[in-house]
Design an enzyme around this catalytic site. Structure first.
Site, PDB file in Angstrom:
ATOM      1  N   CYS A  97       0.842  -1.210   0.000  1.00 45.42           N
ATOM      2  CA  CYS A  97       0.000   0.000   0.000  1.00 45.42           C
ATOM      3  C   CYS A  97       0.869   1.249   0.000  1.00 45.42           C
ATOM      4  O   CYS A  97       0.443   2.310  -0.442  1.00 45.42           O
ATOM      5  CB  CYS A  97      -0.905   0.022   1.219  1.00 45.42           C
ATOM      6  SG  CYS A  97      -1.932  -1.430   1.321  1.00 45.42           S
ATOM      7  N   ASN A 120     -10.355  -0.276   1.979  1.00 48.72           N
ATOM      8  CA  ASN A 120      -8.918  -0.114   1.793  1.00 48.72           C
ATOM      9  C   ASN A 120      -8.603  -0.263   0.293  1.00 48.72           C
ATOM     10  O   ASN A 120      -8.665  -1.361  -0.251  1.00 48.72           O
ATOM     11  CB  ASN A 120      -8.183  -1.177   2.625  1.00 48.72           C
ATOM     12  CG  ASN A 120      -6.671  -1.140   2.458  1.00 48.72           C
ATOM     13  OD1 ASN A 120      -6.158  -0.472   1.580  1.00 48.72           O
ATOM     14  ND2 ASN A 120      -5.971  -1.876   3.305  1.00 48.72           N
ATOM     15  N   HIS A 132      -3.099   6.406   5.089  1.00 49.22           N
ATOM     16  CA  HIS A 132      -3.564   5.241   4.328  1.00 49.22           C
ATOM     17  C   HIS A 132      -4.854   4.757   4.985  1.00 49.22           C
ATOM     18  O   HIS A 132      -4.915   4.551   6.208  1.00 49.22           O
ATOM     19  CB  HIS A 132      -2.491   4.150   4.365  1.00 49.22           C
ATOM     20  CG  HIS A 132      -2.951   2.850   3.795  1.00 49.22           C
ATOM     21  ND1 HIS A 132      -3.760   2.764   2.683  1.00 49.22           N
ATOM     22  CD2 HIS A 132      -2.721   1.564   4.193  1.00 49.22           C
ATOM     23  CE1 HIS A 132      -4.001   1.491   2.423  1.00 49.22           C
ATOM     24  NE2 HIS A 132      -3.389   0.741   3.329  1.00 49.22           N
TER      25      HIS A 132
END
Ligand code: ACO
Length: 332
Positions: free
Chosen positions: A118, A287, A257
Protein backbone atom coordinates in the site's frame (compact mmCIF):
# COMPACT_ATOMS: atom_id res chain seq x y z
CA UNK A 1 17.91 12.86 4.80
CA UNK A 2 14.36 13.30 3.54
CA UNK A 3 14.09 17.00 2.63
CA UNK A 4 13.51 17.63 -1.07
CA UNK A 5 16.30 19.78 -2.48
CA UNK A 6 16.70 21.14 -6.00
CA UNK A 7 13.98 22.67 -8.14
CA UNK A 8 10.62 23.42 -6.47
CA UNK A 9 7.98 20.72 -7.01
CA UNK A 10 4.31 21.66 -6.88
CA UNK A 11 1.14 19.62 -6.53
CA UNK A 12 -0.92 21.05 -9.39
CA UNK A 13 -4.08 18.94 -9.40
CA UNK A 14 -5.57 15.59 -8.42
CA UNK A 15 -8.10 13.16 -9.86
CA UNK A 16 -9.78 9.93 -8.86
CA UNK A 17 -11.92 7.15 -10.30
CA UNK A 18 -13.83 4.30 -8.70
CA UNK A 19 -15.94 1.58 -10.32
CA UNK A 20 -19.69 2.25 -10.38
CA UNK A 21 -20.51 -1.14 -8.79
CA UNK A 22 -20.63 -1.11 -4.99
CA UNK A 23 -20.76 -3.74 -2.26
CA UNK A 24 -21.99 -2.79 1.21
CA UNK A 25 -21.56 -4.67 4.47
CA UNK A 26 -25.11 -6.04 4.39
CA UNK A 27 -24.50 -7.58 0.96
CA UNK A 28 -21.15 -8.96 2.20
CA UNK A 29 -22.83 -10.59 5.18
CA UNK A 30 -24.71 -12.79 2.67
CA UNK A 31 -21.37 -13.93 1.19
CA UNK A 32 -19.37 -14.66 4.38
CA UNK A 33 -20.16 -15.09 8.07
CA UNK A 34 -19.95 -11.45 9.16
CA UNK A 35 -22.16 -8.52 10.13
CA UNK A 36 -22.37 -4.83 9.31
CA UNK A 37 -21.85 -4.10 13.02
CA UNK A 38 -18.63 -6.16 13.25
CA UNK A 39 -17.13 -4.56 10.14
CA UNK A 40 -18.06 -0.99 11.15
CA UNK A 41 -16.85 -1.41 14.75
CA UNK A 42 -13.57 -3.17 13.86
CA UNK A 43 -12.66 -1.26 10.71
CA UNK A 44 -14.95 1.74 10.01
CA UNK A 45 -15.80 0.44 6.51
CA UNK A 46 -19.43 0.54 5.31
CA UNK A 47 -19.23 0.15 1.55
CA UNK A 48 -16.58 -0.40 -1.13
CA UNK A 49 -16.46 -0.15 -4.94
CA UNK A 50 -15.76 -3.31 -6.91
CA UNK A 51 -14.56 -3.43 -10.52
CA UNK A 52 -16.87 -5.11 -13.02
CA UNK A 53 -15.70 -7.84 -15.35
CA UNK A 54 -13.35 -6.34 -17.93
CA UNK A 55 -12.71 -3.22 -15.86
CA UNK A 56 -8.99 -3.21 -15.06
CA UNK A 57 -6.45 -1.16 -13.10
CA UNK A 58 -5.33 0.58 -16.31
CA UNK A 59 -8.91 1.76 -17.01
CA UNK A 60 -9.37 3.26 -13.54
CA UNK A 61 -5.87 4.78 -13.54
CA UNK A 62 -6.42 6.35 -16.99
CA UNK A 63 -9.70 7.88 -15.85
CA UNK A 64 -8.08 9.35 -12.69
CA UNK A 65 -5.20 10.77 -14.81
CA UNK A 66 -7.58 12.36 -17.32
CA UNK A 67 -9.45 14.05 -14.47
CA UNK A 68 -6.22 15.42 -12.97
CA UNK A 69 -5.11 16.72 -16.38
CA UNK A 70 -8.52 18.28 -17.09
CA UNK A 71 -8.51 20.04 -13.73
CA UNK A 72 -5.08 21.49 -14.49
CA UNK A 73 -6.10 22.39 -18.04
CA UNK A 74 -3.10 20.66 -19.59
CA UNK A 75 -2.95 18.03 -22.32
CA UNK A 76 -1.57 14.52 -21.95
CA UNK A 77 1.17 15.12 -24.53
CA UNK A 78 2.90 17.55 -22.14
CA UNK A 79 3.49 14.88 -19.47
CA UNK A 80 7.10 13.67 -19.13
CA UNK A 81 6.60 10.63 -16.89
CA UNK A 82 3.79 8.44 -15.54
CA UNK A 83 4.60 6.56 -12.33
CA UNK A 84 1.95 4.05 -11.26
CA UNK A 85 1.87 2.35 -7.86
CA UNK A 86 -0.14 -0.86 -7.84
CA UNK A 87 -0.29 -4.31 -6.29
CA UNK A 88 -2.98 -5.53 -8.67
CA UNK A 89 -1.76 -4.71 -12.20
CA UNK A 90 -3.73 -5.91 -15.24
CA UNK A 91 -0.66 -8.07 -15.99
CA UNK A 92 2.80 -8.24 -14.42
CA UNK A 93 4.05 -6.92 -17.74
CA UNK A 94 3.43 -4.79 -19.62
CA UNK A 95 3.21 -2.34 -16.73
CA UNK A 96 -0.05 -0.53 -15.95
CA UNK A 97 1.74 2.79 -16.54
CA UNK A 98 2.49 1.78 -20.15
CA UNK A 99 -1.16 0.92 -20.75
CA UNK A 100 -2.17 4.27 -19.21
CA UNK A 101 0.34 6.14 -21.37
CA UNK A 102 -1.24 4.60 -24.46
CA UNK A 103 -4.85 5.08 -23.35
CA UNK A 104 -4.54 8.78 -22.43
CA UNK A 105 -2.21 9.60 -25.35
CA UNK A 106 0.75 10.82 -23.29
CA UNK A 107 2.89 10.47 -26.42
CA UNK A 108 5.95 12.22 -24.99
CA UNK A 109 5.96 10.41 -21.65
CA UNK A 110 7.95 7.59 -20.12
CA UNK A 111 6.15 5.05 -17.93
CA UNK A 112 7.03 2.89 -14.94
CA UNK A 113 5.27 0.90 -12.23
CA UNK A 114 6.22 0.73 -8.57
CA UNK A 115 5.17 -2.20 -6.42
CA UNK A 116 5.65 -1.72 -2.70
CA UNK A 117 2.44 -2.74 -0.93
CA UNK A 118 0.00 0.00 0.00
CA UNK A 119 2.99 2.29 0.58
CA UNK A 120 3.65 2.17 -3.16
CA UNK A 121 1.78 5.48 -3.29
CA UNK A 122 4.52 7.18 -1.29
CA UNK A 123 7.25 5.35 -3.25
CA UNK A 124 5.74 6.56 -6.53
CA UNK A 125 5.57 10.10 -5.16
CA UNK A 126 9.26 9.92 -4.19
CA UNK A 127 10.16 8.97 -7.77
CA UNK A 128 7.98 11.67 -9.34
CA UNK A 129 9.01 14.46 -6.97
CA UNK A 130 12.74 13.69 -7.09
CA UNK A 131 12.61 13.42 -10.89
CA UNK A 132 11.25 16.97 -11.09
CA UNK A 133 13.52 18.34 -8.35
CA UNK A 134 16.58 16.97 -10.15
CA UNK A 135 15.58 18.54 -13.47
CA UNK A 136 14.94 15.19 -15.20
CA UNK A 137 11.24 15.91 -15.83
CA UNK A 138 8.93 18.94 -15.71
CA UNK A 139 5.48 17.36 -15.46
CA UNK A 140 4.72 13.97 -13.87
CA UNK A 141 1.56 11.98 -13.20
CA UNK A 142 1.84 9.98 -9.96
CA UNK A 143 -0.89 7.37 -9.72
CA UNK A 144 -2.10 4.76 -7.23
CA UNK A 145 -4.53 2.14 -8.49
CA UNK A 146 -5.93 -1.19 -7.33
CA UNK A 147 -8.32 -3.89 -8.44
CA UNK A 148 -7.52 -6.03 -5.42
CA UNK A 149 -11.03 -7.50 -5.49
CA UNK A 150 -9.64 -9.96 -8.08
CA UNK A 151 -6.86 -11.08 -5.69
CA UNK A 152 -9.06 -11.62 -2.67
CA UNK A 153 -10.43 -14.91 -1.39
CA UNK A 154 -14.12 -14.05 -1.17
CA UNK A 155 -14.64 -16.90 1.30
CA UNK A 156 -12.07 -15.46 3.78
CA UNK A 157 -13.93 -13.07 6.06
CA UNK A 158 -10.71 -11.74 7.61
CA UNK A 159 -9.59 -10.16 4.31
CA UNK A 160 -12.55 -9.84 1.93
CA UNK A 161 -14.32 -7.26 4.09
CA UNK A 162 -11.35 -4.87 3.92
CA UNK A 163 -10.55 -4.05 0.31
CA UNK A 164 -12.08 -1.89 -2.40
CA UNK A 165 -11.06 -0.92 -5.94
CA UNK A 166 -10.17 2.54 -7.20
CA UNK A 167 -7.54 4.96 -8.49
CA UNK A 168 -6.12 8.33 -7.51
CA UNK A 169 -3.76 10.55 -9.50
CA UNK A 170 -1.62 13.57 -8.62
CA UNK A 171 -0.17 15.91 -11.25
CA UNK A 172 3.22 17.33 -10.24
CA UNK A 173 5.07 20.16 -11.94
CA UNK A 174 8.27 22.13 -11.63
CA UNK A 175 7.05 25.38 -10.06
CA UNK A 176 8.30 28.71 -8.88
CA UNK A 177 7.32 28.19 -5.23
CA UNK A 178 8.34 25.21 -3.09
CA UNK A 179 5.41 22.81 -2.69
CA UNK A 180 6.94 19.43 -1.82
CA UNK A 181 8.87 19.79 1.42
CA UNK A 182 9.96 16.25 2.24
CA UNK A 183 9.51 12.61 1.35
CA UNK A 184 10.71 9.59 3.29
CA UNK A 185 10.58 5.83 2.75
CA UNK A 186 11.28 3.00 5.19
CA UNK A 187 11.02 -0.78 5.27
CA UNK A 188 11.37 -3.70 7.65
CA UNK A 189 11.86 -6.73 5.44
CA UNK A 190 12.08 -9.07 8.43
CA UNK A 191 8.28 -8.71 8.60
CA UNK A 192 7.65 -9.63 4.97
CA UNK A 193 5.39 -12.53 5.98
CA UNK A 194 2.74 -10.16 7.45
CA UNK A 195 1.01 -9.50 4.10
CA UNK A 196 1.68 -11.78 1.15
CA UNK A 197 0.33 -13.08 -2.12
CA UNK A 198 2.31 -16.31 -2.22
CA UNK A 199 1.72 -17.94 -5.61
CA UNK A 200 1.71 -17.25 -9.32
CA UNK A 201 5.28 -16.01 -9.76
CA UNK A 202 8.77 -17.50 -9.60
CA UNK A 203 8.86 -18.65 -5.96
CA UNK A 204 5.64 -20.61 -6.33
CA UNK A 205 4.56 -20.86 -9.97
CA UNK A 206 0.90 -21.46 -10.73
CA UNK A 207 -0.10 -25.12 -10.49
CA UNK A 208 -3.23 -27.11 -9.73
CA UNK A 209 -1.97 -27.37 -6.15
CA UNK A 210 -1.49 -23.60 -5.68
CA UNK A 211 -4.95 -22.96 -7.09
CA UNK A 212 -6.52 -25.60 -4.82
CA UNK A 213 -4.65 -24.11 -1.84
CA UNK A 214 -5.95 -20.60 -2.72
CA UNK A 215 -2.40 -19.32 -2.76
CA UNK A 216 -3.11 -16.71 -5.43
CA UNK A 217 -5.02 -14.62 -2.95
CA UNK A 218 -3.98 -12.01 -0.39
CA UNK A 219 -3.02 -13.55 2.93
CA UNK A 220 -2.56 -11.32 5.96
CA UNK A 221 -1.68 -11.42 9.65
CA UNK A 222 -4.15 -8.65 10.43
CA UNK A 223 -3.43 -8.44 14.15
CA UNK A 224 0.32 -8.19 13.58
CA UNK A 225 -0.17 -5.45 10.96
CA UNK A 226 -2.37 -3.56 13.38
CA UNK A 227 0.18 -3.78 16.22
CA UNK A 228 3.00 -2.79 13.84
CA UNK A 229 1.23 0.46 12.93
CA UNK A 230 0.73 1.47 16.56
CA UNK A 231 4.29 0.55 17.51
CA UNK A 232 6.06 2.22 14.58
CA UNK A 233 4.00 5.03 13.03
CA UNK A 234 3.59 7.59 15.87
CA UNK A 235 7.35 7.92 16.50
CA UNK A 236 8.11 7.77 12.80
CA UNK A 237 5.63 10.51 11.92
CA UNK A 238 6.97 12.78 14.68
CA UNK A 239 10.40 12.28 13.08
CA UNK A 240 9.02 13.09 9.60
CA UNK A 241 7.52 16.34 10.94
CA UNK A 242 10.76 17.27 12.73
CA UNK A 243 12.82 16.67 9.56
CA UNK A 244 10.51 19.08 7.70
CA UNK A 245 11.06 21.62 10.51
CA UNK A 246 7.52 21.13 11.82
CA UNK A 247 5.73 19.81 14.91
CA UNK A 248 2.69 17.50 14.52
CA UNK A 249 0.41 20.41 15.50
CA UNK A 250 1.76 22.47 12.56
CA UNK A 251 0.24 20.04 10.05
CA UNK A 252 -3.08 21.40 8.77
CA UNK A 253 -4.27 18.14 7.19
CA UNK A 254 -3.26 14.51 7.74
CA UNK A 255 -3.95 12.02 4.97
CA UNK A 256 -3.46 8.46 6.28
CA UNK A 257 -3.56 5.24 4.33
CA UNK A 258 -7.20 4.21 4.69
CA UNK A 259 -6.84 0.70 6.09
CA UNK A 260 -8.67 0.76 9.42
CA UNK A 261 -10.16 3.70 11.33
CA UNK A 262 -8.85 2.29 14.60
CA UNK A 263 -5.33 2.50 13.15
CA UNK A 264 -5.79 6.17 12.17
CA UNK A 265 -7.39 7.08 15.51
CA UNK A 266 -4.71 5.25 17.52
CA UNK A 267 -1.86 7.01 15.72
CA UNK A 268 -3.51 10.45 15.99
CA UNK A 269 -4.15 9.89 19.73
CA UNK A 270 -0.51 8.99 20.30
CA UNK A 271 0.59 12.08 18.34
CA UNK A 272 -1.91 14.22 20.31
CA UNK A 273 -3.39 15.51 17.03
CA UNK A 274 -7.02 16.60 16.71
CA UNK A 275 -8.99 13.80 15.03
CA UNK A 276 -10.78 16.38 12.84
CA UNK A 277 -7.51 17.20 11.05
CA UNK A 278 -7.55 13.82 9.32
CA UNK A 279 -9.10 13.47 5.85
CA UNK A 280 -10.80 10.07 5.87
CA UNK A 281 -13.07 8.20 3.50
CA UNK A 282 -12.56 4.58 4.53
CA UNK A 283 -16.27 4.20 5.26
CA UNK A 284 -17.11 4.79 1.56
CA UNK A 285 -14.23 3.05 -0.23
CA UNK A 286 -12.66 0.45 2.08
CA UNK A 287 -8.92 -0.11 1.79
CA UNK A 288 -7.92 0.79 -1.78
CA UNK A 289 -4.27 0.04 -0.96
CA UNK A 290 -1.85 2.09 -3.11
CA UNK A 291 -4.73 4.30 -4.28
CA UNK A 292 -6.13 5.25 -0.88
CA UNK A 293 -4.11 8.36 0.00
CA UNK A 294 -4.50 9.86 -3.49
CA UNK A 295 -8.27 9.30 -3.46
CA UNK A 296 -8.45 10.98 -0.02
CA UNK A 297 -6.28 13.86 -1.27
CA UNK A 298 -8.58 14.40 -4.25
CA UNK A 299 -11.60 14.49 -1.95
CA UNK A 300 -9.81 16.92 0.38
CA UNK A 301 -9.29 19.31 -2.54
CA UNK A 302 -12.80 18.81 -3.90
CA UNK A 303 -14.61 19.54 -0.65
CA UNK A 304 -12.47 22.63 -0.01
CA UNK A 305 -10.51 21.46 3.02
CA UNK A 306 -7.25 21.63 1.05
CA UNK A 307 -6.96 24.83 -0.98
CA UNK A 308 -4.34 25.31 -3.71
CA UNK A 309 -2.09 28.31 -3.09
CA UNK A 310 -3.10 28.66 0.56
CA UNK A 311 0.16 27.20 1.83
CA UNK A 312 -1.49 24.62 4.09
CA UNK A 313 0.84 21.90 5.35
CA UNK A 314 -0.40 18.45 4.34
CA UNK A 315 1.20 15.21 5.56
CA UNK A 316 0.43 12.06 3.55
CA UNK A 317 1.46 8.69 4.97
CA UNK A 318 1.01 5.00 4.26
CA UNK A 319 2.19 1.51 5.22
CA UNK A 320 1.83 -1.91 3.69
CA UNK A 321 3.22 -5.26 2.63
CA UNK A 322 6.95 -5.48 3.08
CA UNK A 323 6.49 -4.12 5.69
CA UNK A 324 6.98 -0.73 4.06
CA UNK A 325 6.00 2.68 5.34
CA UNK A 326 6.63 6.27 4.38
CA UNK A 327 5.35 9.83 4.23
CA UNK A 328 5.57 13.07 2.30
CA UNK A 329 4.80 16.62 3.38
CA UNK A 330 3.76 19.37 0.98
CA UNK A 331 2.35 22.89 1.01
CA UNK A 332 -0.93 23.33 -0.85
N1 ACO B 1 -16.72 -10.80 10.75
C1 ACO B 1 -16.93 -11.32 11.96
N2 ACO B 1 -15.96 -11.84 12.72
C2 ACO B 1 -14.71 -11.83 12.24
C3 ACO B 1 -14.42 -11.30 10.97
C4 ACO B 1 -15.48 -10.77 10.22
N3 ACO B 1 -15.29 -10.24 9.00
N4 ACO B 1 -13.08 -11.40 10.75
C5 ACO B 1 -12.56 -11.99 11.85
N5 ACO B 1 -13.56 -12.25 12.74
C6 ACO B 1 -13.45 -12.86 14.05
C7 ACO B 1 -12.20 -13.69 14.21
O1 ACO B 1 -12.42 -15.00 13.73
C8 ACO B 1 -11.99 -13.63 15.70
O2 ACO B 1 -12.87 -14.56 16.30
P1 ACO B 1 -12.39 -15.41 17.60
O3 ACO B 1 -12.11 -14.37 18.66
O4 ACO B 1 -13.57 -16.28 17.88
O5 ACO B 1 -11.16 -16.12 17.16
C9 ACO B 1 -12.47 -12.23 16.09
O6 ACO B 1 -13.33 -11.81 15.01
C10 ACO B 1 -11.37 -11.23 16.27
O7 ACO B 1 -10.48 -11.34 15.16
P2 ACO B 1 -9.23 -10.44 15.02
O8 ACO B 1 -8.48 -10.84 13.79
O9 ACO B 1 -8.49 -10.43 16.33
O10 ACO B 1 -9.92 -9.00 14.82
P3 ACO B 1 -9.24 -7.58 14.82
O11 ACO B 1 -9.92 -6.73 15.78
O12 ACO B 1 -7.73 -7.66 14.83
O13 ACO B 1 -9.65 -7.04 13.37
C11 ACO B 1 -8.69 -6.65 11.24
C12 ACO B 1 -9.19 -7.70 12.21
C13 ACO B 1 -9.86 -5.78 10.88
C14 ACO B 1 -8.19 -7.36 9.98
C15 ACO B 1 -7.57 -5.81 11.90
O14 ACO B 1 -6.64 -6.65 12.49
C16 ACO B 1 -6.88 -4.91 10.92
O15 ACO B 1 -7.47 -4.01 10.34
N6 ACO B 1 -5.56 -5.08 10.75
C17 ACO B 1 -4.79 -4.25 9.86
C18 ACO B 1 -4.99 -4.71 8.46
C19 ACO B 1 -4.29 -3.79 7.51
O16 ACO B 1 -4.19 -2.61 7.71
N7 ACO B 1 -3.78 -4.34 6.43
C20 ACO B 1 -3.12 -3.52 5.46
C21 ACO B 1 -2.99 -4.39 4.31
S1 ACO B 1 -2.92 -3.52 2.85
C22 ACO B 1 -1.63 -4.07 1.84
O17 ACO B 1 -0.48 -3.78 2.01
C23 ACO B 1 -2.07 -4.96 0.65
Amino acid sequence: MSLIAGRPVQVVSTGMAVPSKTLDNHQLSKVVDTTDQWIVERTGIKIRHIASEGENASDLASCACRRALEKAGVSADTVDMIVVATNSPDTLFPAVSCRVQGIIGAVNSGAMDVQSGCNGSISAMSVGASGIASGLWNRVLVVGVEVLSRLIDWSDRSTCILFGDGAGAVLLEAGSKKGMLSCDLRADGTLCDYITLPAGLSALPASDETVRGKKHFVSMKGNEVFKFTQRVLPGYLSEVCAKAGLAPEDIDWWVFHQANMRIVEGVLRRLKVDRRKSIDNLDRYGNTSAASVFIALDEGYKDGRIVSGKGQKVLVTSFGAGMTYGAFVFES
